[in-house]
Enzyme design. Structure first.
Site, PDB file in Angstrom:
ATOM      1  N   ASP A  67       0.831  -1.208   0.000  1.00 47.94           N
ATOM      2  CA  ASP A  67       0.000   0.000   0.000  1.00 47.94           C
ATOM      3  C   ASP A  67       0.860   1.251   0.000  1.00 47.94           C
ATOM      4  O   ASP A  67       2.081   1.199   0.168  1.00 47.94           O
ATOM      5  CB  ASP A  67      -0.977  -0.012   1.188  1.00 47.94           C
ATOM      6  N   ASN A 136      -7.836  -1.766  13.723  1.00 46.76           N
ATOM      7  CA  ASN A 136      -9.228  -1.962  13.299  1.00 46.76           C
ATOM      8  C   ASN A 136      -9.384  -3.197  12.411  1.00 46.76           C
ATOM      9  O   ASN A 136     -10.452  -3.436  11.849  1.00 46.76           O
ATOM     10  CB  ASN A 136      -9.750  -0.716  12.559  1.00 46.76           C
ATOM     11  N   HIS A 138      -7.518  -3.884   9.644  1.00 47.01           N
ATOM     12  CA  HIS A 138      -7.148  -3.734   8.224  1.00 47.01           C
ATOM     13  C   HIS A 138      -5.879  -4.529   7.898  1.00 47.01           C
ATOM     14  O   HIS A 138      -5.031  -4.752   8.743  1.00 47.01           O
ATOM     15  CB  HIS A 138      -7.065  -2.267   7.796  1.00 47.01           C
ATOM     16  N   GLU A 143      -9.579  -1.218   4.568  1.00 42.52           N
ATOM     17  CA  GLU A 143     -10.245  -0.817   5.798  1.00 42.52           C
ATOM     18  C   GLU A 143     -11.570  -1.565   5.964  1.00 42.52           C
ATOM     19  O   GLU A 143     -12.176  -1.997   4.971  1.00 42.52           O
ATOM     20  CB  GLU A 143     -10.539   0.701   5.753  1.00 42.52           C
TER      21      GLU A 143
HETATM   22  C1  GLP Z   1      -0.297   0.450   8.415  1.00 33.74           C
HETATM   23  C2  GLP Z   1      -0.102  -0.404   7.162  1.00 33.74           C
HETATM   24  C3  GLP Z   1      -0.485  -1.848   7.401  1.00 33.74           C
HETATM   25  C4  GLP Z   1       0.132  -2.349   8.690  1.00 33.74           C
HETATM   26  C5  GLP Z   1      -0.351  -1.522   9.851  1.00 33.74           C
HETATM   27  C6  GLP Z   1       0.131  -2.016  11.210  1.00 33.74           C
HETATM   28  O1  GLP Z   1      -1.601   0.857   8.565  1.00 33.74           O
HETATM   29  N1  GLP Z   1      -0.854   0.092   6.056  1.00 33.74           N
HETATM   30  O2  GLP Z   1      -0.053  -2.627   6.300  1.00 33.74           O
HETATM   31  O3  GLP Z   1      -0.241  -3.686   8.881  1.00 33.74           O
HETATM   32  O4  GLP Z   1       0.103  -0.196   9.625  1.00 33.74           O
HETATM   33  O5  GLP Z   1       1.253  -1.317  11.629  1.00 33.74           O
HETATM   34  P1  GLP Z   1       1.989  -1.538  13.004  1.00 33.74           P
HETATM   35  O6  GLP Z   1       2.777  -2.777  12.864  1.00 33.74           O
HETATM   36  O7  GLP Z   1       2.840  -0.313  13.154  1.00 33.74           O
HETATM   37  O8  GLP Z   1       0.949  -1.653  14.067  1.00 33.74           O
END
Ligand code: GLP
Length: 245
Positions: A67, A136, A138, A143
């Site tokens: 992403d 959440n 995702h 989302e």
């Molecule tokens: C972002 C990314 C996701 C990732 C998420 C969790 O939102 N788009 O791909 O899984 O962060 O991140 P963290 O590991 O910092 O909680």
């Protein structure tokens, strides 16, 4: 889904890194989709350590990112492309022509989405999708919603997601409203999916994603339907797993 629980976050990152190294050595030209975030950074540190001792080779690997923020160019330090370069790509022997990062500033997002899907198809599909999980539920930036798009697409970010990224942009209001993300169909077509989650703040959503009903309101729950899905957790993230009926 196979669930592996390690005592520490570091242990979980190590197990994830060894699974990534296995996929890299199983097929020359293995295609990986990679996430960003705190969890991913720990996994990449473990991957780089393996690379330095000759246990993870990227010379033939094909890399895709999951992403990107819309409107943010790959060379912007806040981009996910920059994150991946800093934490992994600049530290391993990957060939630049085999790195396919989404351009959040591409003039037409649809063209960028098509380019990404075509590059994955040309690579023979994804061998492994590595995923973190948002608070959440995702995955990538898919989302929670009543319906989820299958392929790479533009998505409107949840308010909670924008708050989570506020620091990097100097406030939640400045975080882009939209992002590009691989769709859940693209992710589910990967031959293997690897979900990594660590820390107590992920316990509740991990329990819903892995132990609850499959629902588009919890996008990570779709991974339960994958024939070769592995979740690697630390004890804190796994602590509520049995609490969901
Ligand atoms: C972002 C990314 C996701 C990732 C998420 C969790 O939102 N788009 O791909 O899984 O962060 O991140 P963290 O590991 O910092 O909680």
């Amino acid at each position: 889904m196979r669930v592996v629980v390690e005592r520490t976050a570091r242990g979980a990152a190590d197990v994830a890194a060894s699974l990534i190294a296995d996929v890299l050595s199983a097929r020359d030209g293995a295609a990986l989709a990679l996430p960003t975030g705190r969890t991913a950074a720990a996994v990449y540190a473990a991957v780089v350590a393996r690379h330095r001792t000759g246990r993870a080779r990227f010379d033939a690997a094909r890399i895709f990112d999951l992403d990107e923020f819309l409107g943010i160019a790959p060379d912007d330090p806040r981009s996910f492309a920059s994150f991946l370069r800093a934490h992994l790509l600049s530290q391993v022997d990957v060939a630049p022509q085999r790195v396919h990062l989404l351009d959040g500033a591409a003039p037409r997002w649809r063209g960028e989405a098509t380019r990404c899907e075509r590059a994955i198809a040309a690579a023979g599909g994804l061998d492994l999708a590595v995923l973190g999980i948002g608070a959440n539920g995702h995955i990538g930036f898919n989302e929670p919603a009543a319906t989820l798009a299958a392929t790479t697409h533009r998505v409107r970010l949840a308010a909670s997601t924008r708050r989570r990224h506020a620091d990097a942009f100097g406030g939640a209001a400045r975080v882009p409203r939209y992002a590009l993300t691989m769709g859940v169909g693209t992710i589910m077509r990967a031959r293997r999916v690897l979900l990594v989650a660590t820390g107590a703040e992920k316990a509740r959503i991990v329990a819903r994603a892995l132990g609850g009903a499959i629902a588009t309101r919890v996008p990570a729950s779709l991974l339960q339907g994958h024939p070769d899905g592995i979740a690697v957790l630390d004890r804190d993230a796994a602590s509520r797993l049995r609490a969901v009926e």
